[in-house]
Each structure stands twice: as structure tokens, then as C-alpha cells.
Design a protein around this motif. Structure first.
Motif, short mmCIF file in Angstrom:
data_model
loop_
_atom_site.label_atom_id
_atom_site.label_comp_id
_atom_site.label_asym_id
_atom_site.label_seq_id
_atom_site.Cartn_x
_atom_site.Cartn_y
_atom_site.Cartn_z
N PRO A 137 0.81 -1.23 0.00
CA PRO A 137 0.00 0.00 0.00
C PRO A 137 0.84 1.28 0.00
N ASP A 138 2.03 1.25 0.56
CA ASP A 138 2.85 2.46 0.60
C ASP A 138 3.37 2.86 -0.78
N SER A 139 3.79 1.87 -1.54
CA SER A 139 4.38 2.15 -2.86
C SER A 139 3.44 1.87 -4.02
N GLY A 140 2.40 1.08 -3.76
CA GLY A 140 1.50 0.67 -4.84
C GLY A 140 2.08 -0.44 -5.70
N GLU A 141 3.19 -1.04 -5.27
CA GLU A 141 3.82 -2.10 -6.06
C GLU A 141 2.99 -3.38 -6.02
N LEU A 142 2.76 -3.93 -7.19
CA LEU A 142 2.00 -5.17 -7.34
C LEU A 142 2.93 -6.26 -7.83
N LYS A 143 3.02 -7.37 -7.09
CA LYS A 143 3.91 -8.47 -7.45
C LYS A 143 3.12 -9.75 -7.66
N LEU A 144 3.52 -10.51 -8.66
CA LEU A 144 2.96 -11.84 -8.91
C LEU A 144 3.76 -12.86 -8.10
N LEU A 145 3.08 -13.59 -7.20
CA LEU A 145 3.74 -14.58 -6.36
C LEU A 145 3.57 -16.00 -6.87
N ALA A 146 2.44 -16.28 -7.49
CA ALA A 146 2.18 -17.64 -8.00
C ALA A 146 1.16 -17.54 -9.12
N ASP A 147 1.31 -18.39 -10.13
CA ASP A 147 0.34 -18.43 -11.22
C ASP A 147 0.01 -19.87 -11.56
N GLN A 148 -0.77 -20.06 -12.61
CA GLN A 148 -1.23 -21.38 -13.05
C GLN A 148 -1.92 -22.13 -11.90
N LEU A 149 -2.79 -21.42 -11.21
CA LEU A 149 -3.57 -22.01 -10.13
C LEU A 149 -4.97 -22.34 -10.64
N PHE A 150 -5.54 -23.42 -10.14
CA PHE A 150 -6.88 -23.86 -10.54
C PHE A 150 -7.93 -23.07 -9.76
N PHE A 151 -8.30 -21.91 -10.28
CA PHE A 151 -9.26 -21.00 -9.67
C PHE A 151 -8.80 -20.59 -8.27
N ALA A 152 -7.90 -19.62 -8.24
CA ALA A 152 -7.32 -19.13 -6.99
C ALA A 152 -8.40 -18.44 -6.16
N ASN A 153 -8.64 -18.94 -4.96
CA ASN A 153 -9.77 -18.49 -4.17
C ASN A 153 -9.31 -17.90 -2.84
N GLY A 154 -9.66 -18.55 -1.71
CA GLY A 154 -9.35 -18.01 -0.39
C GLY A 154 -7.87 -17.82 -0.14
N VAL A 155 -7.54 -16.76 0.61
CA VAL A 155 -6.15 -16.40 0.91
C VAL A 155 -6.00 -16.20 2.42
N ALA A 156 -4.90 -16.69 2.99
CA ALA A 156 -4.64 -16.52 4.42
C ALA A 156 -3.14 -16.46 4.68
N VAL A 157 -2.72 -15.46 5.45
CA VAL A 157 -1.33 -15.33 5.87
C VAL A 157 -1.17 -16.05 7.20
N ALA A 158 -0.13 -16.87 7.33
CA ALA A 158 0.12 -17.61 8.56
C ALA A 158 0.33 -16.66 9.72
N ALA A 159 -0.05 -17.10 10.91
CA ALA A 159 0.08 -16.27 12.11
C ALA A 159 1.51 -15.83 12.35
N ASP A 160 2.49 -16.69 12.00
CA ASP A 160 3.90 -16.33 12.20
C ASP A 160 4.47 -15.59 10.98
N GLN A 161 3.63 -15.31 10.00
CA GLN A 161 4.00 -14.52 8.81
C GLN A 161 5.00 -15.23 7.89
N SER A 162 5.19 -16.53 8.07
CA SER A 162 6.22 -17.22 7.29
C SER A 162 5.74 -17.66 5.91
N PHE A 163 4.43 -17.76 5.72
CA PHE A 163 3.90 -18.16 4.42
C PHE A 163 2.47 -17.64 4.25
N VAL A 164 2.02 -17.71 3.01
CA VAL A 164 0.65 -17.35 2.68
C VAL A 164 0.03 -18.53 1.92
N LEU A 165 -1.24 -18.79 2.20
CA LEU A 165 -1.96 -19.89 1.56
C LEU A 165 -2.97 -19.35 0.56
#
Length: 348
Positions: free
Chosen positions: A185-213
Motif C-alpha cells: 500500500p505504501d508504494s503501490g507495487e503489485l507483485k505476482l507470487l504464483a500463477d497457473q492455479l486452478f481458480f485461486a480463491n481463499g487467501v490466508a497469511v500464517a500467524a507467524d508470517q512465514s507463508f501465505v496460503l
């Protein structure tokens, strides 16, 4: 005889007509059995329902602010808020379809809108677009969003091939084009983290911030993208072979995750996936002829390694079915639905 000839002509015309998809053969995973942690029960039948106002339907996701007010977005584009002891109010209309919701540290409501993109609604009710394209191409189905401790927003774009209204075609097509993005949000930078997903739906960041689902709805699995450590930038499978259709997912403060399964898997759908010709013909049919799965309530809790700890069901959807999101809060699990006239809460 004339009737038979007419039927032959109609069938031939239907077969020769172009299909809106050019599907691939796809072999779905074998679903896990409904036993052990998946054993069916009716724990969700005590869900408390809060009716939506003015015949609104489809509170897809639920968010709770610092004051205990609940928010949801509905089919007509309205973003709604209900505070304790106060009726629902309309905060804004996105002009699209608000799906995923999350609050940032400034109590701005960040909205994943399946038509308009990634949006921000301020406490002063100002609605702005944060991201609606990537490398000059529109984001077609911004589906869910979660926000990391450092303010980074992680969101899914379910399909790069079909708009939200044609999500069924994306499932039949079996050509994975979903993506996971990060937005600073500070810079407005948009990054692609993963593609070729079968209908990318729900997203959740781990409590320890080590990964995103990110849930892959049409592959019945969840992909993990590592954010830190030796695996930073890499992706792997967090859980798979799910016996239901995964939709929303949310992290709990104890390090576990809650996942909404929209419905149990369809054996018929799994059987036709290896047959492109059949799928191409089915895609020509009117949407009104698409099979509708029986309503069923289904959520699961997973540990930090993707192991299923428990599942909660409402087998006949007596209280709630078609669950699209499950948001853990201090007082219970808040549940959203695709078409229902109410949102739910399973109190702790």
C-alpha cells in the motif's frame, strides 16, 4: 419421421456450434474419505443466523472491526455494516461483486471485488481502487484478500481467462490461470507470487508470517507460498485430496487455519474431467441447466502443517449451507454463504 429429422438437425447443430471453452483432460485427485477428522456430524446446526437487510443475499465473506461491528458484501454490490444493537446500514456500493474482506491497521476495509478489483473503503466511506490490472491486462476475478503484519496485502485473482459470471466455464476448462499477488500500500507495487492455479480463491497469511496460503478450488487443494526463511519465494502443496470444494480460508491466532468447503465433491464432475469433448459440449448449455449440488454446511480446521484437526458439518443445511468463508474471532466463527439471505456465527 419429421420429428426425428428435426431432432437430428438440432443435435447436429449443437455439436457443430463453437464451444466457449477448449478444455483439457484433467485427472482429479482421489478424495479423502469422510472418516476420522472428516467424519460427518451436525455441529453447525447450532449456528446463529443474522438476516441480511432488504432481501439482500450472498454475504460471501464476513469481517469484524475493532468495535465489534460486522461487515459483509452482497450480490447487488452493497457493502453492509451491522453494529451491536443497530440495524444494518449500506456503506457503499462497489458497482461489482464484493467477495473477500479484511481490515488493515488503519481500519480501512480492503475489498476483493470479483468485478472491480482490489478496493479500499475508508472509515469516512471513501471508496478507491487499489489494483485492477497487471501488466496492462485486467484482473478478472479478484476473489479474496488477507493482510500481513507489515501491511502487505495478499490477494487472489481466480481466473485470467473467464470473468466471475463464467466461473463454471473456468472449472470445466481445466486450464489453470489463477494467480496470487501481493500489493504494497505504501508504494503501490503489485507483485505476482504464483500463477497457473486452478481458480485461486481463499487467501490466508500464517500467524507467524512465514507463508501465505491460497485455495485452488477446482483442484481441491491449497497451495503454500513461502514468505521467509530458506524457502522464501518457493511454493508447495499445503493440503490436497480434499473431499469438498475449498472456498475461503482464514488464519486463527493459535496458528491454525479454518477453511470453508462450499460443498462435498461431485463424483460426476470428477468423472467428466478427463473427457474434453464432453466438457466442451456441456459448456454450450444454458447456465440454468448446470447441476446444483445439494446444500451442505462444511468447514474444517487445519494445523500449521496442513493436517486436518476437525471438521464441522450441517449435512442437510438445516441452519447453513454453501459456506464460502469462515472467519475466526474471539467470540466464535463467522460464516459467509454464496447465495444465502443471512450470515452465520458459531459461538464458542
Amino acid at each position: 419421421m419429421k420429428i426425428i429429422i428435426a431432432l437430428v438437425v438440432v443435435i447436429a447443430a449443437a455439436l457443430l456450434a463453437p464451444s466457449p471453452i477448449d478444455s483439457l483432460a484433467y485427472q482429479p485427485s482421489q478424495p479423502l474419505a469422510l472418516d476420522g477428522a472428516f467424519t460427518a456430524n451436525d455441529a453447525l446446526q447450532v449456528t446463529q443466523l443474522t438476516q441480511l437487510p432488504n432481501s439482500s443475499r450472498g454475504g460471501e465473506d464476513v469481517a469484524v472491526d475493532a468495535l465489534g461491528c460486522i461487515y459483509t458484501g452482497v450480490e447487488n454490490g452493497d457493502v453492509l455494516r451491522k453494529c451491536p444493537h443497530v440495524d444494518w446500514e449500506v456503506l457503499a456500493n462497489t458497482g461489482g461483486r464484493p467477495l473477500g474482506l479484511a481490515f488493515d491497521a488503519q481500519q480501512n476495509l480492503i475489498i476483493a471485488d470479483g468485478v472491480k478489483g482490489l478496493l479500499q473503503l475508508t472509515p469516512a466511506k471513501k471508496l478507491t481502487v487499489l489494483a485492477d490490472s497487471f501488466q496492462g491486462q485486467p484482473l478478472l476475478v479478484v476473489d479474496d484478500v488477507d493482510i500481513a503484519a507489515d501491511g502487505t496485502m495478499y490477494f487472489s485473482d481466480a481466473s485470467a481467462l473467464f470473468p466471475l459470471k463464467d466461473y463454471i466455464l473456468d472449472g470445466l476448462n481445466a486450464q489453470p490461470s489463477g494467480r496470487l499477488f501481493s500489493y504494497a500500500p505504501d508504494s503501490g507495487e503489485l507483485k505476482l507470487l504464483a500463477d497457473q492455479l486452478f481458480f485461486a480463491n481463499g487467501v490466508a497469511v500464517a500467524a507467524d508470517q512465514s507463508f501465505v496460503l491460497v485455495n485452488e478450488t477446482f483442484a481441491y487443494r491449497t497451495t503454500r507460498v513461502w514468505l521467509s526463511g530458506d524457502k522464501a519465494g518457493q511454493k508447495d502443496i499445503f493440503t490436497s485430496h480434499l473431499p469438498g470444494v475449498p472456498d475461503g480460508i482464514a488464519a486463527d491466532t493459535d496458528g491454525t487455519f479454518w477453511m470453508a468447503l462450499y460443498a462435498p465433491r461431485s463424483a460426476l464432475v470428477d468423472k467428466i474431467h478427463p473427457l474434453p469433448f464432453v466438457k466442451n459440449q456441456l459448456a454450450k448449455l444454458p447456465k440454468s441447466l448446470a447441476p446444483i449440488p445439494p446444500a451442505y454446511g462444511f468447514v474444517v480446521q487445519l494445523d500449521k502443517d496442513g493436517k486436518v484437526l476437525q471438521s464441522l458439518h450441517d449435512q442437510a443445511a438445516v441452519a447453513i449451507g454453501e459456506i464460502t468463508s469462515v472467519q475466526p474471532e474471539k467470540d466464535g466463527l463467522y460464516l459467509g454463504t454464496l447465495h444465502g439471505p443471512a450470515i452465520g456465527k458459531l459461538a464458542f
